[in-house]
Write a protein that holds these residues in place. Structure first.
Motif, mmCIF file in Angstrom:
data_model
loop_
_atom_site.group_PDB
_atom_site.id
_atom_site.type_symbol
_atom_site.label_atom_id
_atom_site.label_comp_id
_atom_site.label_asym_id
_atom_site.label_seq_id
_atom_site.Cartn_x
_atom_site.Cartn_y
_atom_site.Cartn_z
ATOM 1 N N ALA A 47 0.746 -1.182 0.024
ATOM 2 C CA ALA A 47 -0.087 0.044 0.035
ATOM 3 C C ALA A 47 0.852 1.178 -0.028
ATOM 4 N N VAL A 48 2.002 1.086 0.880
ATOM 5 C CA VAL A 48 2.883 2.428 0.793
ATOM 6 C C VAL A 48 3.439 2.539 -0.570
ATOM 7 N N SER A 49 3.876 1.670 -0.917
ATOM 8 C CA SER A 49 4.690 1.608 -2.099
ATOM 9 C C SER A 49 3.761 2.294 -3.446
ATOM 10 N N TRP A 50 2.526 1.606 -3.511
ATOM 11 C CA TRP A 50 1.721 2.304 -4.468
ATOM 12 C C TRP A 50 1.314 3.708 -4.085
ATOM 13 N N ALA A 51 0.952 4.098 -2.929
ATOM 14 C CA ALA A 51 0.728 5.543 -2.559
ATOM 15 C C ALA A 51 1.723 6.549 -2.744
ATOM 16 N N ALA A 52 2.764 5.953 -2.589
ATOM 17 C CA ALA A 52 4.241 6.766 -2.676
ATOM 18 C C ALA A 52 4.475 7.328 -4.052
ATOM 19 N N GLN A 53 3.780 6.681 -5.338
ATOM 20 C CA GLN A 53 4.050 6.922 -6.605
ATOM 21 C C GLN A 53 3.532 8.596 -6.702
ATOM 22 N N SER A 54 2.760 8.963 -6.057
ATOM 23 C CA SER A 54 2.302 10.392 -5.944
ATOM 24 C C SER A 54 2.752 11.109 -5.022
ATOM 25 N N LEU A 55 3.971 10.843 -4.280
ATOM 26 C CA LEU A 55 4.640 11.865 -3.285
ATOM 27 C C LEU A 55 5.726 12.680 -4.136
ATOM 28 N N THR A 60 7.363 22.119 -1.554
ATOM 29 C CA THR A 60 7.285 22.802 -0.412
ATOM 30 C C THR A 60 5.947 22.865 0.092
ATOM 31 N N VAL A 61 4.864 22.176 -0.562
ATOM 32 C CA VAL A 61 3.488 21.864 -0.079
ATOM 33 C C VAL A 61 3.397 20.531 0.637
ATOM 34 N N ALA A 62 3.130 20.652 2.031
ATOM 35 C CA ALA A 62 3.352 19.697 2.813
ATOM 36 C C ALA A 62 2.418 18.445 2.494
ATOM 37 N N ALA A 63 1.079 18.897 1.838
ATOM 38 C CA ALA A 63 0.152 17.877 1.556
ATOM 39 C C ALA A 63 0.981 16.719 0.230
ATOM 40 N N TYR A 64 1.854 17.487 -0.527
ATOM 41 C CA TYR A 64 2.569 16.611 -1.552
ATOM 42 C C TYR A 64 3.684 15.438 -1.038
ATOM 43 N N SER A 65 4.015 15.573 -0.005
ATOM 44 C CA SER A 65 4.789 14.890 0.842
ATOM 45 C C SER A 65 4.486 13.895 1.780
ATOM 46 N N ALA A 66 3.182 14.020 2.020
ATOM 47 C CA ALA A 66 2.510 13.289 2.758
ATOM 48 C C ALA A 66 1.644 12.032 2.705
ATOM 49 N N THR A 101 -12.071 1.687 16.611
ATOM 50 C CA THR A 101 -12.446 2.998 16.471
ATOM 51 C C THR A 101 -11.996 3.538 14.989
ATOM 52 N N SER A 102 -12.591 4.417 14.487
ATOM 53 C CA SER A 102 -12.039 5.185 13.138
ATOM 54 C C SER A 102 -10.818 5.721 13.638
ATOM 55 N N VAL A 103 -9.824 5.711 12.569
ATOM 56 C CA VAL A 103 -8.269 6.330 12.412
ATOM 57 C C VAL A 103 -8.168 7.210 11.462
ATOM 58 N N ASP A 104 -7.528 8.349 11.720
ATOM 59 C CA ASP A 104 -7.026 9.280 10.803
ATOM 60 C C ASP A 104 -5.800 9.729 10.980
ATOM 61 N N ILE A 105 -4.796 9.245 10.256
ATOM 62 C CA ILE A 105 -3.419 9.635 10.729
ATOM 63 C C ILE A 105 -2.403 10.112 9.597
ATOM 64 N N LEU A 106 -2.088 11.470 9.367
ATOM 65 C CA LEU A 106 -1.407 11.855 8.530
ATOM 66 C C LEU A 106 0.161 11.824 8.870
ATOM 67 N N LEU A 107 0.917 11.353 7.914
ATOM 68 C CA LEU A 107 2.390 11.114 8.313
ATOM 69 C C LEU A 107 3.371 11.702 6.981
ATOM 70 N N SER A 108 4.482 11.720 7.328
ATOM 71 C CA SER A 108 5.578 12.026 6.477
ATOM 72 C C SER A 108 5.790 11.069 5.394
ATOM 73 N N GLY A 109 5.587 11.082 4.171
ATOM 74 C CA GLY A 109 5.818 10.036 3.142
ATOM 75 C C GLY A 109 7.115 9.139 3.323
#
Length: 298
Positions: A47-55, A60-66, A101-109
């Protein structure tokens, strides 16, 4: 149930960032330590390897490296992992256990990519919150464990709207056609950007997709069938051919992934909708979106 159907979608805009509205969840003090979820290391690595293709780690935009990890209420057995760039997004679902419970975590890519490189193979990953620490989350696998900092809630990642799926494509047909055609496309730094793409022509009447690519010296053409996902006899406009251009680099990535699937679905945003200029591909557990290239193919 469609992939990532419970995630909040939006169009690319405001550089991919939306400020949290008042009243939404902020970081809360953690008074006890507990396991948020458990998953296999092979699943989280995929999952991480697939998602990382958009990182874009240099952005300088934090969301683009998360990278975001979500478990939605009502489905505690599924973890959604996704990331986005300026023009693309990648998402994948994997099974998990132990979530209540529901989980919502935003991490550094880059940080989570480093974790999956180090985590022992064949083991499970336990993700835990940390007592009296609302800034970090613990990733543990066997004897190895590490704290990863969570990004603040002011960095909100929103995925673009997924276009309506219009075509069902056999994976091996797509992979074969893309492999043959993209060899004729120019590199992305070519002085004529449109030549770095592949032209799609979707013919509802023939139920075929034609791929064309050229660098002005070579020409690649491939034709393969598709299965319509709409009743073409009910809408006259659907019988019209659609032509658009997609980055050859993105197509090559998708061919390597979706080409292994028995089949997947494909769609293009309508010009009058809020996802105009966006294409999407989706299989059972994966999805991706990207922007169409501007300009007309010669």
């Amino acid at each position: 149930r469609t992939l990532m159907s419970d995630l909040t979608d939006n169009t690319f805009g405001e550089e991919g960032i939306a400020e949290e509205e008042s009243g939404q969840t902020e970081f809360m003090p953690v008074t006890d330590q507990r396991v948020l979820f458990e998953c296999s290391n092979s699943d989280i690595a995929s999952a991480v390897s697939w998602a990382a293709q958009s990182l874009n780690a240099r952005s300088t935009v934090a969301a683009y490296s998360a990278m975001r990890f979500q478990i939605n209420s009502g489905d505690y057995s599924t973890l959604n992992v996704f990331s986005m760039g300026k023009d693309t997004s990648n998402a994948m679902q994997i099974p998990v256990t132990g979530a209540s419970t529901s989980v919502d975590i935003l991490l550094s890519g880059p940080a989570i990519l480093n974790y999956i490189k180090i985590a022992p193979q064949g083991a499970s990953t336990y993700v835990e919150n940390i007592k009296n620490d609302n800034m970090n989350v613990l990733f543990r696998s066997g004897r190895f464990k590490t704290k990863l900092p969570m990004l603040p809630s002011s960095v909100a990642m929103v995925l673009p709207d997924m276009p309506p799926m219009e075509a069902k494509i056999v994976g091996k047909d797509f992979q074969r056609a893309v492999k043959r055609v993209t060899m004729a496309a120019s590199p992305e730094n070519n002085s004529i950007p449109i030549f770095s793409g592949v032209q799609f022509t979707v013919s509802p009447e023939k139920k075929t997709i034609t791929l064309v690519a050229t660098d002005r010296y070579r020409l690649g053409i491939e034709i393969f069938p598709y299965e319509p996902l709409v009743d073409e006899t009910e809408k006259d406009e659907i019988l019209e051919e659609k032509t658009f251009v997609i980055s050859a680099k993105l197509l090559d990535q998708y061919a390597k992934t979706f080409g292994k699937e028995e089949s997947f679905t494909f769609g293009i945003g309508d010009a009058s909708s809020n996802n105009a200029g966006i294409f999407g591909v989706e299989s059972t557990h994966k999805k991706a979106t990207g922007r169409l290239l501007d300009g007309d193919y010669p």
